[in-house]
Design a protein around this motif. Structure first.
Motif, short mmCIF file in Angstrom:
data_model
loop_
_atom_site.label_atom_id
_atom_site.label_comp_id
_atom_site.label_asym_id
_atom_site.label_seq_id
_atom_site.Cartn_x
_atom_site.Cartn_y
_atom_site.Cartn_z
N UNK A 56 32.72 -14.39 -28.46
CA UNK A 56 33.95 -13.71 -28.92
C UNK A 56 34.99 -14.69 -29.46
N UNK A 57 35.01 -15.91 -28.92
CA UNK A 57 35.98 -16.90 -29.37
C UNK A 57 35.42 -17.82 -30.47
N UNK A 58 34.16 -17.60 -30.84
CA UNK A 58 33.52 -18.34 -31.94
C UNK A 58 33.50 -19.85 -31.74
N UNK A 59 33.12 -20.26 -30.52
CA UNK A 59 32.94 -21.69 -30.28
C UNK A 59 31.73 -22.16 -31.05
N UNK A 60 31.81 -23.36 -31.60
CA UNK A 60 30.71 -23.92 -32.38
C UNK A 60 30.03 -25.08 -31.67
N UNK A 61 30.75 -25.72 -30.75
CA UNK A 61 30.24 -26.91 -30.07
C UNK A 61 30.51 -26.81 -28.58
N UNK A 62 29.53 -27.22 -27.80
CA UNK A 62 29.70 -27.37 -26.35
C UNK A 62 29.64 -28.87 -26.08
N UNK A 80 20.10 -20.53 -25.78
CA UNK A 80 19.81 -19.38 -26.62
C UNK A 80 20.85 -19.13 -27.69
N UNK A 81 21.95 -19.85 -27.66
CA UNK A 81 23.02 -19.68 -28.64
C UNK A 81 22.91 -20.72 -29.75
N UNK A 82 23.42 -20.39 -30.92
CA UNK A 82 23.40 -21.32 -32.05
C UNK A 82 24.62 -22.23 -31.96
N UNK A 83 24.47 -23.31 -31.20
CA UNK A 83 25.57 -24.23 -30.93
C UNK A 83 25.12 -25.67 -31.09
N UNK A 84 26.08 -26.55 -31.30
CA UNK A 84 25.82 -27.99 -31.20
C UNK A 84 26.26 -28.42 -29.81
N UNK A 85 25.53 -29.37 -29.23
CA UNK A 85 25.90 -29.92 -27.93
C UNK A 85 26.29 -31.38 -28.10
N UNK A 86 27.34 -31.77 -27.40
CA UNK A 86 27.76 -33.16 -27.38
C UNK A 86 27.85 -33.63 -25.94
#
Length: 192
Positions: A56-62, A80-86
């Motif tokens: 809902x908050x449209x985070x792009x990176x974890x 399972x989410x389309x995210x980048x991890x750092x």
């Protein structure tokens, strides 16, 4: 696409307090102009409570501030989410960060996150457990298990657990099944 960062900070990883980590995250992320939020990690590794927030908050990176265990749990929980991890290496063990060339200096590590050049990494299941980094069985796993259950952290504790387990080490029977192939072996440890 503009980036929005969600930091997950393990409050008990490593050997020191995380107040300076929170301060660094806030000051550097605000200066870089990225919207962000900070959440604590959870011991259970269950990050379902964040799924709605992330979408809902449209985070792009974890961005995970912790050690290898925290990184593994968060990536598994949110894979399972389309995210980048750092990674901001803050743990006693930071093997994945080290192998990825992420410096232990948090000021430099967060700059790498801001540059946003993600690289794909493998992950796998072993004995129905998720791993996105080094995975050890046998002696290696026993040392890691004992270290995780020791109330003290740091290199001295890891060395103490290694020496303690060395003198009682024995071989373990392993069966490695991959596809149609099965390998039977006795070994002190297997590292993947």
């Amino acid at each position: 696409m503009s980036r929005k960062l969600l930091y997950i900070v393990n409050p008990v990883s490593g050997t020191g307090t995380k107040a300076p980590v929170h301060d660094l995250i806030r000051s550097k992320t605000e200066a870089a102009g990225f919207p962000f939020a900070i959440f604590p990690s959870v011991a259970s590794g269950d990050y379902n409570f964040l799924l709605e927030e992330i979408t809902s908050q449209h985070f792009t990176d974890i961005v995970i501030a912790g050690g290898d265990g925290t990184v593994n749990q968060v990536v598994h929980g949110l894979s399972g989410l389309d995210l980048q991890f750092g990674i901001l290496p803050c743990g006693s063990g930071n093997g994945l960060a080290f192998s990825a060339g992420i410096p232990k200096n948090l000021d430099k590590a967060i700059d790498i996150v801001f540059r946003g050049h993600g690289v794909r990494s493998d992950a796998f299941m072993i004995n129905d457990r998720f791993a996105c980094m080094l995975c050890g069985l046998g002696f290696d796993a026993q040392v890691a298990h004992d270290f995780a259950n020791d109330p003290n952290r740091g290199l001295a504790t890891y060395i103490r657990q290694t020496v303690k387990n060395f003198f009682s080490a024995r071989t373990w029977p392993f069966v490695i099944t991959t596809g149609t192939r099965e390998i039977h072996s006795e070994a002190f440890f297997i590292s993947i």
